[in-house]
Design an enzyme around this catalytic site. Structure first.
Site, PDB file in Angstrom:
ATOM      1  N   ASP A 333       0.995  -0.890   0.292  1.00  0.00           N
ATOM      2  CA  ASP A 333      -0.013  -0.218   0.032  1.00  0.00           C
ATOM      3  C   ASP A 333       0.905   1.647  -0.003  1.00  0.00           C
ATOM      4  O   ASP A 333       1.975   1.537   0.733  1.00  0.00           O
ATOM      5  CB  ASP A 333      -1.152  -0.120   1.620  1.00  0.00           C
ATOM      6  N   GLU A 370       1.637   0.091  -4.563  1.00  0.00           N
ATOM      7  CA  GLU A 370       0.886   0.570  -5.502  1.00  0.00           C
ATOM      8  C   GLU A 370       1.615   2.314  -5.621  1.00  0.00           C
ATOM      9  O   GLU A 370       2.579   2.319  -4.662  1.00  0.00           O
ATOM     10  CB  GLU A 370      -0.507   1.880  -4.052  1.00  0.00           C
TER      11      GLU A 370
END
Length: 616
Positions: A333, A370
């Site tokens: 993330d 990401e």
């Protein structure tokens, strides 16, 4: 009329780069193609071993009725070997050719073609088609583990239990729960296998108080409301039985404010975990993700934190790669923010450390990050295997098909809602391909939407003709495709939380025609050598039409997509090495034709639609 310069082509695929094993000390054979009548008097290879430029003539390597070839051998003496081509022309002087295209001036090394040595690419990615699942919204396999109404307080409010299929409500924020769990995913694997996907990416499943679980309270346990560790083991076993892969989502940039590390650090500035965080004024002023106080940022100046997260023998990121969980990789993330904090920029150091640890534990693990912006500095072979390819694929496709930009629904004053020209979409694609090695291009994680974006059907205004074009581009573009759960059924939704609606399991509500189209393209993607490992050459970008070629020695495909009728009746293909008389068959519409006078008649192409031509 196509200029001869459009025929000059090289990429990292097997037709153009031949090497038995890409290791230090090996030799790669490089090939370059150009039109038969291209006014080239000589072609040279320019490389830069140990920082010193070397320019060597290439040898002619044969010709056919439409093109000719040159070849040369290139020793792989460095971990990353950059190269480009120098073309001497009859009347136009010298031209340089690199991954960004042809230029008449001396270019920087940034966009040189690159070959990585001693780089291990997960072999299974070549045939992977991913399916992204937001666990709370996919399927409720065990209602007994559901969050109960008012069971606890989250962000000052009691959590809310919702009925399956109700619309998510913004006022509940991340404190509403619909009961989806890992057992539900396991029970629905036959559905996914029938769709054709063979890899799953799950949003976070570690213990956390929110429905999205990016506010981790314990990296070492699976949230009991999602089924706990036993449910993950059962899911892993069921996936393995079907030959399917699994990657999990981890948040090393920050944890949740309820994590014991942070609770201890907030209670005592001398606590062992206090060095994991940056307090501006103890205990309530600290660095957090975008100022959200429930997400305190982790400080990777702490060597102990690195040991716990990834570097140590029993580190968190190593633990879940081991049996009985044996996950196949990680999605990191906000990888763009990891290790970065004002003047402290440890991003590349942490990225390299994570890669060393993960690949030492499981060489075939997929390391995905990401990145909504330019992640190419992290995609050079020493850190990530791939990024979520928003800028390199997703966003230009959105803007080309619908003039849609995320900033427009975020009320940003700079939002550009004019449709992107075909030429500009292709230019953005090329810019992001050119900035990374081909080995990484083929691993990039391509998507049409996610839990962070509006859903495809909604952002395209419900126009299923445009949806089909987007799906075809996704499944024929270089990289690893991913489908967001429910898109194949025509599920709608704007931005969070609307894009996180419950999966619809009543078949009478499905768009069966759309789902069948997804199945057809997924099947093609998984069975076609050209789509799995072939090169990529844009053949046409003008008006409302884009066309490109994917090719290996055994197969040649030409994809033609049109967002609106621009009157194009035939597609020039001679510059792609396609001879007159070649037979063309549309794999989507079963139209047949032949190449004539250097062009492919676009017989059967609708005003808005897509064709995938098999050329033989």
């Amino acid at each position: 009329m196509i200029n001869w310069t459009e025929s000059v082509h090289h990429d990292g695929s097997p037709l153009y780069v031949e090497v038995a094993e890409q290791r230090l000390g090996a030799t790669a054979t490089l090939r370059l193609r150009a039109a038969l009548d291209a006014p080239l008097t000589a072609v040279y290879l320019r490389s830069c071993p140990d920082g010193e430029q070397t320019i060597v003539p290439m040898e002619p390597a044969g010709a056919d009725s439409v093109c000719r070839w040159w070849r040369i051998e290139l020793p792989l003496r460095m971990l990353s070997t950059g190269y480009r081509f120098l073309l001497r022309t009859l009347h136009s002087g010298n031209l340089w050719y690199n991954a960004a295209g042809l230029v008449p001036h001396y270019p920087t090394d940034t966009n040189d073609f690159k070959l990585l040595a001693d780089y291990h690419a997960p072999a299974w990615l070549e045939g992977a088609v991913f399916y992204q699942i937001f666990p709370d919204r996919f399927a409720d396999g065990d209602p007994t583990n559901n969050v109960r109404d008012g069971q606890y307080v989250y962000m000052g409010k009691s959590v809310v239990a919702r009925q399956w299929g109700e619309m998510p409500r913004r006022e509940h924020s991340s404190g509403e729960f619909f009961g989806g769990d890992l057992q539900g995913i396991t029970q629905r694997l036959d559905y996914l296998a029938d769709l054709g996907v063979n890899a799953i990416y799950l949003n976070p499943i570690f213990t956390a108080p929110s429905n999205h679980k990016y506010d981790v309270a314990d990296y070492a346990t699976i949230d009991p409301h999602l089924g706990g560790e036993a449910a993950l083991v059962a899911l892993r076993e069921a996936l393995t039985a079907r030959g399917m892969r699994l990657i999990l989502d981890i948040v090393p940039n920050h944890c949740g404010a309820t994590h014991p590390w942070f609770v201890a650090a907030q209670a005592d500035p001398a606590a062992p975990t206090a060095e994991f965080f940056t307090f501006r004024r103890h205990p309530d002023e600290y660095e957090s993700w975008l100022g959200v106080d429930t997400l305190p940022k982790l400080d990777y100046r702490s060597e102990r934190l690195r040991e716990l997260m990834y570097a140590g023998e029993n580190a968190i990121m190593r633990h879940w790669l081991r049996p009985p969980y044996a996950i196949d990789g990680w999605r990191i993330d906000v990888a763009n923010m990891l290790g970065r904090q004002g003047p402290l920029n440890l991003g590349h150091k942490i990225g390299r450390g994570i890669r060393r640890a993960i690949k030492a534990e499981q060489p075939e693990a997929y390391l995905l990050g990401e990145h909504f912006f330019d992640g190419t500095p992290h995609l050079q072979g020493q850190e990530l295997d791939a990024s979520m390819n928003y800028q390199g694929f997703t966003f230009p496709v959105w803007r080309w098909l619908a003039g849609f930009e995320l900033a427009s629904v975020q009320d940003r004053p700079w939002a550009d809602v004019l449709p992107m020209s075909t030429e500009d979409m292709v230019a953005q694609w090329q810019a992001f391909r050119a900035a990374i090695p081909w080995q990484i291009v083929t691993q990039q994680f391509n998507l049409l939407g996610s839990h962070d974006t509006a859903r495809l059907r909604s952002l395209l205004g419900g126009d299923l003709r445009l949806v089909r074009i987007a799906v075809a581009l996704l499944l024929t573009y270089p990289g690893v495709p991913c489908i967001y759960y429910g898109d194949e059924l025509g599920l709608e939704g704007l931005v969070d939380p609307d894009c996180r609606r419950c999966m619809e399991w009543d078949p009478t509500t499905w768009n069966h025609e759309l789902r069948a189209f997804f199945q057809q393209l997924i099947r093609l993607r998984r069975t076609s050598l050209a789509l799995r490992r072939g090169g990529f050459q844009v053949l046409y970008a003008g008006g409302h039409t884009v066309a490109y070629q994917r090719e290996v020695a055994e197969e040649r495909l030409i994809i033609v997509a049109r967002r609106a009728d621009d009157g194009l009746k035939s597609l020039p293909v001679r510059h792609a090495g396609v001879p007159d008389g070649a037979f063309a068959y549309d794999l989507l519409g079963e139209t047949e034709t032949r190449v004539e006078a250097g062009s492919l008649p676009l017989t059967g192409l609708p005003a808005v639609g897509v064709m995938v031509w098999s050329i033989t």
